[in-house]
Design an enzyme around this catalytic site. Structure first.
Site, short mmCIF file in Angstrom:
data_model
loop_
_atom_site.label_atom_id
_atom_site.label_comp_id
_atom_site.label_asym_id
_atom_site.label_seq_id
_atom_site.Cartn_x
_atom_site.Cartn_y
_atom_site.Cartn_z
N SER A 23 0.82 -1.23 0.00
CA SER A 23 0.00 0.00 0.00
C SER A 23 0.85 1.27 0.00
CB SER A 23 -0.92 0.00 1.22
OG SER A 23 -0.17 -0.16 2.41
N ASN A 110 -2.45 -1.97 13.66
CA ASN A 110 -3.90 -1.72 13.71
C ASN A 110 -4.24 -0.44 14.46
OD1 ASN A 110 -3.84 -4.14 12.45
ND2 ASN A 110 -4.95 -5.29 14.03
N THR A 155 -39.15 27.72 -9.34
CA THR A 155 -39.33 26.38 -8.78
C THR A 155 -39.65 25.51 -9.99
OG1 THR A 155 -41.69 26.66 -8.43
CG2 THR A 155 -40.27 27.27 -6.58
N HIS A 156 -39.24 24.26 -9.95
CA HIS A 156 -39.38 23.36 -11.11
C HIS A 156 -38.71 23.95 -12.36
CE1 HIS A 156 -42.65 21.41 -8.76
NE2 HIS A 156 -42.91 22.67 -8.43
N SER A 277 -12.57 26.71 -26.75
CA SER A 277 -12.72 25.46 -27.51
C SER A 277 -11.57 25.36 -28.50
CB SER A 277 -14.06 25.49 -28.25
OG SER A 277 -14.01 24.63 -29.37
N LYS A 283 -15.97 30.31 -28.53
CA LYS A 283 -16.52 29.69 -27.32
C LYS A 283 -15.85 30.14 -26.03
CE LYS A 283 -18.60 25.95 -27.09
NZ LYS A 283 -19.93 25.53 -26.65
N ASN A 285 -16.32 28.59 -22.23
CA ASN A 285 -17.03 27.51 -21.56
C ASN A 285 -16.88 27.54 -20.04
OD1 ASN A 285 -17.91 26.40 -24.01
ND2 ASN A 285 -16.01 25.25 -24.25
N GLU A 290 -18.52 22.74 -14.65
CA GLU A 290 -18.79 21.38 -15.15
C GLU A 290 -17.91 20.35 -14.44
OE1 GLU A 290 -20.09 21.93 -19.71
OE2 GLU A 290 -18.18 22.83 -19.17
N TYR A 317 -10.23 -5.31 13.60
CA TYR A 317 -9.46 -4.93 12.41
C TYR A 317 -9.55 -6.05 11.39
CZ TYR A 317 -6.05 -3.62 9.02
OH TYR A 317 -5.47 -3.29 7.81
N GLN A 322 -8.02 -1.44 4.86
CA GLN A 322 -7.00 -0.72 4.09
C GLN A 322 -7.63 0.05 2.92
OE1 GLN A 322 -3.02 -2.43 3.61
NE2 GLN A 322 -3.38 -2.34 1.43
N LYS A 325 -8.30 4.28 2.56
CA LYS A 325 -7.42 5.41 2.27
C LYS A 325 -7.62 6.08 0.92
CE LYS A 325 -4.37 3.21 5.29
NZ LYS A 325 -5.46 2.24 5.36
#
Ligand code: ARG
Length: 478
Positions: A23, A110, A155-156, A277, A283, A285, A290, A317, A322, A325
């Site tokens: 690890s 542990n 709303t909506h 772009s 463009k 963006n 996003e 444990y 593990q 992480k």
């Protein structure tokens, strides 16, 4: 493989076993925390007369040196090291010989890993809270500029009632402040030191878990050694909070994307916080928004994935743990990248207040004002709703908006619609009437913004009481 075990094995691990087990690729990040905990443990071993004063001094000196070397990139894992603990013990033994092997007395990986991870999380919570508060401050500053700027409240995603842009931005700030308090709540529960719990049964050596806890900045040590090494609630909770922050960022991002579109054109993003772009030269963006929206998917994935890891575990444990992480580190890194970018984008966006105000009364969004006016004039709300509905239908048939009706139109719909109703048929007029606390009118929003600033400075006071983080938020990407 340099393992911390092997005595009872005839043979070393297979290549496949070693590869799966290893690890160090990700857990070396915990090295500074592991070393900090080792220094505290060395003191306890000294207190227990298991290390003499000279040994303690030599050990702590080398542990500090190792920390410098790790942070400077001068010491790291070898291909044969299983995990961060093995790497650091190797470093100690290389420098101190037999003495380096003494530190393992009375502890297990542990309780070590559970301690390291809590220390790591507490640092990240400090960093995350710092960044969230800057975002809240920036939202409050933009809101302050727009306490009286009308916009369509939806709303909506349909025009509902006019609101102020300041109110809308402050709404997002409120959500992020709840995240700040979630982090603070998390911190109260995470403030427990597992060190001294050993593998699961505590220790037969005369250790001092309370002293270690205090040394590491925890207010208490674990009350149950089994629970202490099994508990990863603190990881799951923090993953949930990071997801919630992500979701709030994503909701803000979604609105920014809409507002910046050609059709809305309510805001313009600063060049420094937009992208172009490669094929369409015109463009601009909203990539930050996003990416914030997109990355939220992985934050949600981390919390659900890790909850699934925990679900079937016997309460002790297990090596499955593990798996805590990588999602945790990724969640923290992701927010450390996204938060400053979103903050800069919000701070620098410019608002087309005129276009937004023009849109505010569209879609008969003043209809509720008419109904409320009728109610204030003594008409039961049920009838007021009906009369207003007929007025809207009349407008729709004649192709006009509510603020364009004539006295004759009003009278035609109902005798109760006296010409005075026109007072509320203006957006600023409607906004002005919404004065109660939490409402969208300019005075209420100004009061809200003031409270936002006060909250930010109060929570900064909380931050000031925390120790400075031991490691940087995220490895630099530049
Ligand atoms: N590397 C392990 C982890 O991250 C800690 C070591 C505990 N391993 C063990 N075999 N008891 O959870």
């Amino acid at each position: 493989m340099t393992a911390l075990w092997g005595g009872r094995f005839d043979d070393g691990p297979s290549e496949a076993m070693a590869a799966l087990s290893k690890s160090t690729d990700f857990d070396m990040r915990l090295a500074p925390y592991d070393l900090e905990a080792s220094i505290a443990h060395a003191h306890v071993l000294h207190g227990a007369k298991l290390l003499d004063a000279d040994e303690l001094e030599r050990l702590t000196l080398v542990l500090r040196q190792l920390r410098e070397e790790v942070l400077a990139g001068r010491f790291g894992p070898q291909p044969g090291d299983e995990d961060v603990h093995a790497t650091l013990e190797r470093g100690l033994v290389e420098r101190l010989g037999e003495l380096g092997g003494k530190l393992r007395a009375g502890r297990s990986r542990n309780d070590q890993i559970a301690t390291d991870l809590r220390l790591y999380c507490r640092d990240r919570v400090t960093g995350l809270t710092t960044k969230l508060l800057i975002l809240v401050e920036v939202l409050a500053q933009q809101a302050e500029r727009h306490v009286a700027s009308p916009m369509p409240g939806m709303t909506h995603l349909q025009h509902a009632q006019p609101i102020t842009f300041g109110h809308k931005l402050a709404a997002h700030a409120q959500a992020f402040l709840r995240d700040v308090s979630r982090l603070q709540d998390w911190d109260v529960r995470a403030d427990v030191s597992p060190l001294g719990s050993g593998a699961l049964a505590g220790s037969s050596l005369p250790l001092d878990p309370e002293a270690v806890a205090a040394d590491l900045g925890f207010t208490q040590c674990a009350q149950n050694s089994v629970d202490a090494v099994a508990d990863r609630d603190f990881v799951a909770e923090l993953l949930f909070v990071t997801s919630m922050v992500g979701i709030h960022l994503s909701q803000l991002a979604e609105e920014v994307i809409l507002w910046a579109s050609q059709e809305f054109s309510w805001i313009e993003l600063d060049d420094a916080y937009s992208t172009g772009s490669s094929i369409m030269p015109q463009k601009k963006n909203p990539d930050i928004a996003e990416l914030a929206r997109g990355k939220t998917g992985r934050l949600i994935g981390h919390v659900s994935g890790f909850l699934a890891t925990l679900k079937g575990l016997p309460h002790a444990y297990n090596r499955d743990l593990q798996e805590d992480k990588e999602p945790l580190f990724d969640a923290c890194d992701t927010l450390a990248l996204v938060l400053p970018a979103m903050t800069g984008m919000v701070a620098t966006m410019t608002v087309n207040t005129e276009r937004m105000a023009d849109a505010a009364p569209k879609g008969y969004s003043l209809a509720t004002e008419v109904a409320d006016w009728l109610v204030r004039d003594g008409v039961p709300f049920k009838d007021a709703h009906e009369i207003t509905g007929r007025l809207v239908m009349h407008c729709a048939q004649s192709g006009i908006e509510l603020d364009e009706v004539s006295d004759a139109d009003l009278l035609n719909v109902s005798g109760k619609l006296r010409p005075e109703v026109r007072d509320v048929l203006s957006v600023p007029g409607a906004l002005e009437t919404r004065k109660t606390s939490g409402s969208t009118g300019p005075t209420a929003v100004a009061a809200q913004v003031k409270m936002l600033h006060e909250r930010v400075s109060r929570e900064r006071g909380w931050l000031a009481g925390r120790p400075p983080p031991l490691t940087h938020e995220a490895p630099s990407r530049a």
